[in-house]
Write an enzyme that holds these catalytic residues in place. Structure first.
Site, PDB file in Angstrom:
ATOM      1  N   PHE A 266      52.389  25.226  29.496  1.00  0.00           N
ATOM      2  CA  PHE A 266      52.190  25.319  28.044  1.00  0.00           C
ATOM      3  C   PHE A 266      50.822  24.818  27.595  1.00  0.00           C
ATOM      4  O   PHE A 266      50.486  24.897  26.415  1.00  0.00           O
ATOM      5  CB  PHE A 266      53.324  24.588  27.307  1.00  0.00           C
ATOM      6  CG  PHE A 266      54.670  25.137  27.691  1.00  0.00           C
ATOM      7  CD1 PHE A 266      54.918  26.497  27.624  1.00  0.00           C
ATOM      8  CD2 PHE A 266      55.675  24.302  28.160  1.00  0.00           C
ATOM      9  CE1 PHE A 266      56.146  27.021  28.010  1.00  0.00           C
ATOM     10  CE2 PHE A 266      56.910  24.817  28.541  1.00  0.00           C
ATOM     11  CZ  PHE A 266      57.142  26.181  28.469  1.00  0.00           C
TER      12      PHE A 266
ATOM     13  N   GLU B 202      51.236  22.676  20.818  1.00  0.00           N
ATOM     14  CA  GLU B 202      50.305  22.181  21.842  1.00  0.00           C
ATOM     15  C   GLU B 202      48.871  22.072  21.326  1.00  0.00           C
ATOM     16  O   GLU B 202      48.139  21.155  21.707  1.00  0.00           O
ATOM     17  CB  GLU B 202      50.357  23.061  23.096  1.00  0.00           C
ATOM     18  CG  GLU B 202      51.549  22.777  24.016  1.00  0.00           C
ATOM     19  CD  GLU B 202      52.871  23.297  23.475  1.00  0.00           C
ATOM     20  OE1 GLU B 202      52.847  24.071  22.494  1.00  0.00           O
ATOM     21  OE2 GLU B 202      53.928  22.925  24.022  1.00  0.00           O
TER      22      GLU B 202
ATOM     23  N   HIS C 268      57.199  28.452  34.307  1.00  0.00           N
ATOM     24  CA  HIS C 268      57.400  27.022  34.570  1.00  0.00           C
ATOM     25  C   HIS C 268      56.937  26.672  35.985  1.00  0.00           C
ATOM     26  O   HIS C 268      57.491  25.786  36.619  1.00  0.00           O
ATOM     27  CB  HIS C 268      58.875  26.628  34.402  1.00  0.00           C
ATOM     28  CG  HIS C 268      59.344  26.687  32.982  1.00  0.00           C
ATOM     29  ND1 HIS C 268      59.608  27.861  32.337  1.00  0.00           N
ATOM     30  CD2 HIS C 268      59.579  25.699  32.079  1.00  0.00           C
ATOM     31  CE1 HIS C 268      60.011  27.606  31.095  1.00  0.00           C
ATOM     32  NE2 HIS C 268      59.995  26.307  30.908  1.00  0.00           N
TER      33      HIS C 268
END
Ligand code: TPP
Ligand code: MG
Lengths: 362, 325
Positions: free
Chosen positions: B86, B60, B127
């Site tokens: 993320f 990332e 998530h």
């Protein structure tokens, strides 16, 4: 640091042999027996280049001395990060770039700014946070960008610009432009995740990214032995599947040849390169730091390998300049530098309202 | 007008912009071929080629950093975070490089970082995050949270065309839940213009993202059961913030509830409440209320998750108290 085994850090065309550990082990504290190998002419610079490379190194040294004076007079701002010991690396790396290439320098690469044609006046405006500086007073030192000179400075966070340089090249490729990017990181900074992610991305994408690891033995007060456990930092190239080499960072001929070859390879589609330049940070991390944690004999050992002194010998030997000419040139640079400083210190600071502008672009 | 899901609307905006402007390209994990975890870029690599739809390693920092570099070099990259959670791994690039570039260099960094955020779907702690407040607290970044399919398209377009780093939080619970009329072709909703979702005179709900639906349900319920007349303002973007629209609504109704799915403490609702207290105190008939998630990570089991996320019942109850004050 006791035996007198000579380290030989060879130019990139040869197999490299020395590691940081070797150097540490082989440091000879006795000046009488410590033989500094003379710099030999490399494969790719001619004498005209040598004159220019040497001149940029002199400029870098004088800049450093000027910043030191300013610091001692209490007129400098922020950290004053010495370039001493890194002149050959900063200059000879950037000297290998072509005009269309792009430079992402770090805090000890002022020499590279000079190579790219940056003016002393512009640099001083930045360093002294004066009105009219490239960043309007929002930031200082080498953190500026000058797109016309293809210079994009660093932010403080070490390693952050390596992925940015990689992305710059992805755009060049989309635009069909021939461009190589060169960026720098330290023996300390190369332990950060950004370095790894960017090297890997550059390798996967086959980008012409040249990453110089300036291994100057210390990251602030942390010696290499507490930063990494591999032999050579350039060995990591194997893990990324790219070109990697270690060279003597106090020898501009070796640095240039390594960069020349890596750039030629990258420009031809051969992908990125990791070039480790081994040298010594000859002063503290910044001027507030007395670096008493560095053993005196280490400083002395590297002092005998001063990049400017070493290269001067070659310049004299090849009759590129005479000793008198060199002395005169040093004087000239120094007085030009003082003139610029005298002018810049008289300038006002930026207007306070600059602080409220440009958070966003239109 | 064609109908599209929220997800299709984002995809449509990306595709339209890529056709319109050669400098737009996409990078992210699994975006080429596979089309991304939610298939938003499905078919893109076939249409635009591998150079403009780039699969990246799981990096990332490198992805966002590379987008910044590409933006500096004249492109308009769109980065997909597989999940917005993320983005933490690339936070330094956004917060320190992207956010400061206009200020320090005066050089535009036109880039969009987008991806699925939000809870309610059993995603668990990693998530489900709603981390928009981190970015709203970082000057130099624009923050977008679409709540309708048309807005998802229009805001995506505006974010791509903006000359600044933009972070867009798409609510994954809305991806396939809503199907609405969405204008065809190029369609733009300017950043910084709130939308009146429902007009009313008794109280204002200031919200965004998935909570627009929660608030609407609560408002309908109160309308039917008690004849209450609730106004709902969807701010659409946290930065820039349409303060005028929010102040105008609360000046009219005299009562304000600020709601988001993100956790309470340090959330953007606090910022909105502070501005209301500052700028329309004398119009208020009741203290400003906030509804937000309980201050915990988002739990996994449905019973726990339902309990910590703000529900229609919680909003209804808060509105009732606000009206009765
Ligand atoms: C991410 C990050 N952590 C910490 C620092 C503080 N810091 C600035 S320079 C430095 C040491 C860097 O050492 P090295 O990378 O070897 O470069 P050198 O200064 O020796 O040339 C540290 C720790 C920083 N700038 N960025
Ligand atoms: Mg170092």
């Amino acid at each position: 640091m006791h035996n007198s085994v000579q380290t030989t850090i060879m130019s990139s065309s040869q197999q490299t042999t020395a590691t940081s550990q070797d150097i540490e082990n082989s440091i000879d504290s006795r000046a009488e027996t410590d033989i500094v190998p003379p710099i030999e002419a490399g494969a790719h610079l001619d004498d005209d280049d040598r004159r220019r490379v040497f001149d940029f190194m002199l400029q870098t040294r004088e800049f450093d001395l000027a910043m030191l004076r300013l610091y001692r007079q209490g007129r400098a701002f922020g950290g004053v990060y010495s370039q001493m010991g890194n002149e050959a690396t900063a200059v000879a790396t950037a000297y290998a770039l072509q005009e269309q290439d792009v430079l992402f320098p770090m805090h000890r690469d002022i020499g590279a700014h000079f190579v790219r044609g940056q003016s002393l006046h512009a640099l001083m405006l930045n360093h002294l946070a004066r009105k009219g500086s490239m960043m309007r007073g929002t930031d200082g030192t080498g953190h500026y960008a000058d797109p016309d000179k293809r210079i994009y400075g660093n932010i403080s966070h070490l390693g952050a610009m390596i992925p940015v340089a990689a992305g710059f090249l992805m755009a060049s490729r989309l635009k069909g432009e021939d461009c190589v990017a060169m960026t720098y990181i330290g023996d300390g900074g190369s332990q950060i995740g950004d370095f790894h992610e960017a090297m890997n991305l550059a390798a996967v994408q086959n980008l012409p990214l040249i990453v110089i690891i300036e291994n100057n033995q210390y990251a602030y007060s942390t010696p290499n032995s507490e930063s990494f456990a591999c032999e050579r930092l350039s060995d990591r190239a194997l893990g990324y599947g790219c070109h990697g080499v270690t060279v003597d960072g106090t020898n501009p001929e070796a640095v240039y040849d390594a960069c020349f070859e890596a750039i030629r390879n990258a420009r031809g589609g051969g992908g990125p390169a990791l070039i480790e330049t081994v040298s010594m940070r000859m002063r503290g991390h910044a001027e507030h730091d007395d670096f008493s944690y560095v053993p005196r004999e280490v400083i002395e050992y590297w002092g005998r390998r001063d990049p400017v002194d070493r290269y001067e010998k070659l310049v004299l030997e090849r009759k590129i300049m005479t000793a008198d000419e060199i002395a005169a040139r040093r004087k000239e640079i120094s007085s030009q530098m003082n003139a610029v400083i005298d002018e810049v210190v008289e300038l006002p600071f930026p207007d306070a309202e600059e602080g409220f502008k440009n958070i966003f672009m239109d | 007008m064609p109908t599209m899901t929220y997800l299709e609307a984002i995809s449509d905006a990306l595709r339209t912009e890529m056709h319109r402007d050669e400098s737009v390209f996409i990078l992210g994990e699994d975006v080429a071929g596979f089309g991304g975890a939610f298939r938003i870029t499905k078919g893109f690599v076939e249409d635009f080629g591998k150079r403009r739809v780039i699969n990246t390693p799981i990096s990332e920092t490198a992805i966002i950093g590379a987008a910044i570099g590409a933006a500096l070099n004249g492109m308009r990259p769109v980065v997909e975070m597989q999940f917005m959670d993320f983005v933490t791994n690339g936070f330094n690039q956004l917060a320190n490089v992207a956010a400061t570039t206009a200020y320090r260099w005066g050089i535009p960094v036109p880039m969009l970082v987008r991806g699925p955020a939000g809870g309610g779907v059993g995603g668990g702690p990693f998530h489900s995050r709603n981390s928009e407040a981190w970015f709203a607290h970082t000057p130099g970044i624009k923050v977008v949270c679409p709540s309708s399919a048309a807005d998802a398209k229009g805001l995506t377009t505006a974010a791509i065309r903006d000359n600044n780093p933009v972070v867009m939080f798409e609510h994954k619970g809305l991806y396939r839940k809503i199907r609405e009329d969405v204008p065809e072709g190029e369609y733009m909703v300017p950043l910084g213009e709130a939308r009146t979702v429902r007009s009313g005179n008794d109280a204002s709900v200031i919200t965004y993202g998935s909570m627009v639906f929660t608030a609407r349900e609560a408002a309908e319920k109160l309308a039917q059961e008690e004849g209450a007349d609730i106004e709902i303002i969807d701010i659409r973007t946290l930065v820039p913030f349409d303060e005028e629209a929010v102040l105008a609504s609360v000046r009219k109704t005299g009562r304000a509830l600020v709601a988001h799915e993100a956790t309470l403490t340090g959330g953007f609702a606090g910022e909105i409440a502070a501005r209301l207290a500052d700028k329309c105190f004398e119009f208020l008939d009741a203290p400003i209320r906030r509804v937000a998630a309980f201050d915990s990570p988002t739990p996994f089991a449905p019973t726990l998750e339902r309990a910590v996320l703000p529900s229609v019942d919680v909003v209804t109850k808060a509105l009732r108290e606000l009206l009765e004050y």
